[in-house]
Design a protein around this motif. Sequence first.
Motif, PDB file in Angstrom:
ATOM      1  N   ARG A  33      -6.438  -3.276  -7.712  1.00 52.24           N
ATOM      2  CA  ARG A  33      -7.390  -3.809  -6.682  1.00 52.24           C
ATOM      3  C   ARG A  33      -6.779  -4.603  -5.354  1.00 52.24           C
ATOM      4  NH1 ARG A  33     -10.321  -8.682 -10.172  1.00 52.24           N
ATOM      5  NH2 ARG A  33      -9.013 -10.149  -8.870  1.00 52.24           N
ATOM      6  N   LYS A  34      -7.492  -4.775  -4.620  1.00 53.03           N
ATOM      7  CA  LYS A  34      -7.143  -5.294  -3.449  1.00 53.03           C
ATOM      8  C   LYS A  34      -6.543  -6.789  -3.689  1.00 53.03           C
ATOM      9  CE  LYS A  34      -7.244  -5.983   1.226  1.00 53.03           C
ATOM     10  NZ  LYS A  34      -6.246  -5.231   2.049  1.00 53.03           N
ATOM     11  N   TRP A  44       1.852   1.841  -3.735  1.00 55.67           N
ATOM     12  CA  TRP A  44       0.727   2.341  -4.320  1.00 55.67           C
ATOM     13  C   TRP A  44       0.356   3.837  -4.146  1.00 55.67           C
ATOM     14  CZ3 TRP A  44      -4.452   2.398  -2.362  1.00 55.67           C
ATOM     15  CH2 TRP A  44      -5.417   2.492  -3.394  1.00 55.67           C
ATOM     16  N   GLN A  45       0.434   3.934  -2.770  1.00 51.39           N
ATOM     17  CA  GLN A  45       0.181   5.473  -2.589  1.00 51.39           C
ATOM     18  C   GLN A  45       1.084   6.387  -2.968  1.00 51.39           C
ATOM     19  OE1 GLN A  45      -0.234   5.119   1.648  1.00 51.39           O
ATOM     20  NE2 GLN A  45      -2.357   4.190   1.476  1.00 51.39           N
ATOM     21  N   SER A  95      -2.027   6.180  -6.013  1.00 51.99           N
ATOM     22  CA  SER A  95      -3.073   5.488  -5.742  1.00 51.99           C
ATOM     23  C   SER A  95      -3.975   5.162  -7.155  1.00 51.99           C
ATOM     24  CB  SER A  95      -4.224   5.810  -4.698  1.00 51.99           C
ATOM     25  OG  SER A  95      -3.348   5.950  -3.505  1.00 51.99           O
ATOM     26  N   PRO A  96      -3.075   4.725  -8.211  1.00 51.63           N
ATOM     27  CA  PRO A  96      -3.987   4.332  -9.280  1.00 51.63           C
ATOM     28  C   PRO A  96      -5.087   3.584  -9.474  1.00 51.63           C
ATOM     29  CG  PRO A  96      -1.496   3.920  -9.663  1.00 51.63           C
ATOM     30  CD  PRO A  96      -1.928   4.240  -8.126  1.00 51.63           C
ATOM     31  N   GLY A  97      -6.209   3.790  -9.876  1.00 51.44           N
ATOM     32  CA  GLY A  97      -7.513   3.186  -9.720  1.00 51.44           C
ATOM     33  C   GLY A  97      -7.774   1.529 -10.181  1.00 51.44           C
ATOM     34  N   SER A  98      -6.436   1.502 -11.180  1.00 49.00           N
ATOM     35  CA  SER A  98      -6.613   0.222 -11.867  1.00 49.00           C
ATOM     36  C   SER A  98      -6.082  -0.877 -10.895  1.00 49.00           C
ATOM     37  CB  SER A  98      -5.422   0.174 -13.170  1.00 49.00           C
ATOM     38  OG  SER A  98      -4.044   0.848 -12.784  1.00 49.00           O
ATOM     39  N   ASN A 156       0.996  -1.127  -0.014  1.00 48.56           N
ATOM     40  CA  ASN A 156       0.006  -0.139  -0.067  1.00 48.56           C
ATOM     41  C   ASN A 156       0.775   1.151   0.095  1.00 48.56           C
ATOM     42  OD1 ASN A 156      -2.476  -0.963  -0.129  1.00 48.56           O
ATOM     43  ND2 ASN A 156      -2.831  -1.096   1.843  1.00 48.56           N
TER      44      ASN A 156
END
Length: 176
Positions: A141-142, A131-132, A136-139, A128
């Motif tokens: 996922r968890k 990613w941040q 924090s790209p929306g592409s 995370n």
Amino acid sequence: MAWSFGLAAECGESEADAARFCQYFQGSVLNLNDGSSFECRGDIFQDLEDNWWCRVCPQGVSLTGINTPETAYVMTEIGILLYRLLQSAPAFRFALVGVEVDEFRTYDELIEDREILAMLFPGLVLANPVWQSLGSPGSFRKFAGDYVWLSYAGEVYHPLRASSDLTERLDRLSVV
């Protein structure tokens, strides 16, 4: 030419973190649906930025890359099993499964390539904080715990990469 299939994970500045990650995978057995099994071997190394990596290779999988549709299927199944193990692995910053993924990007290169991550690296798993730092790209996922990913697309057979005859014929077309 030898090609290796496996998992590469960048674990940051701590050699101990990379060793812990490697130990988690060392000796793990991947059991495929066809009854075959592959034992994982891992090693650690340091990149040009002094960050530590772990490379995990299932023994006996591939030294030639993906040279038939069948090997693409087998390696995809192995890839899914490696990602399943990765979901409960010790801490890492980013990881990828595939052919020749060792040190696929240094941390700085990864941060600089933020605009094209989704196109280049399906299967990329990020902690995370990484990613941040990418906005924090929306592409993504968890994935598991404090990790996100670009869904794994599986491995693909490319006939031109697998056949030197076809490649040579294509090269001759370009010489005209």
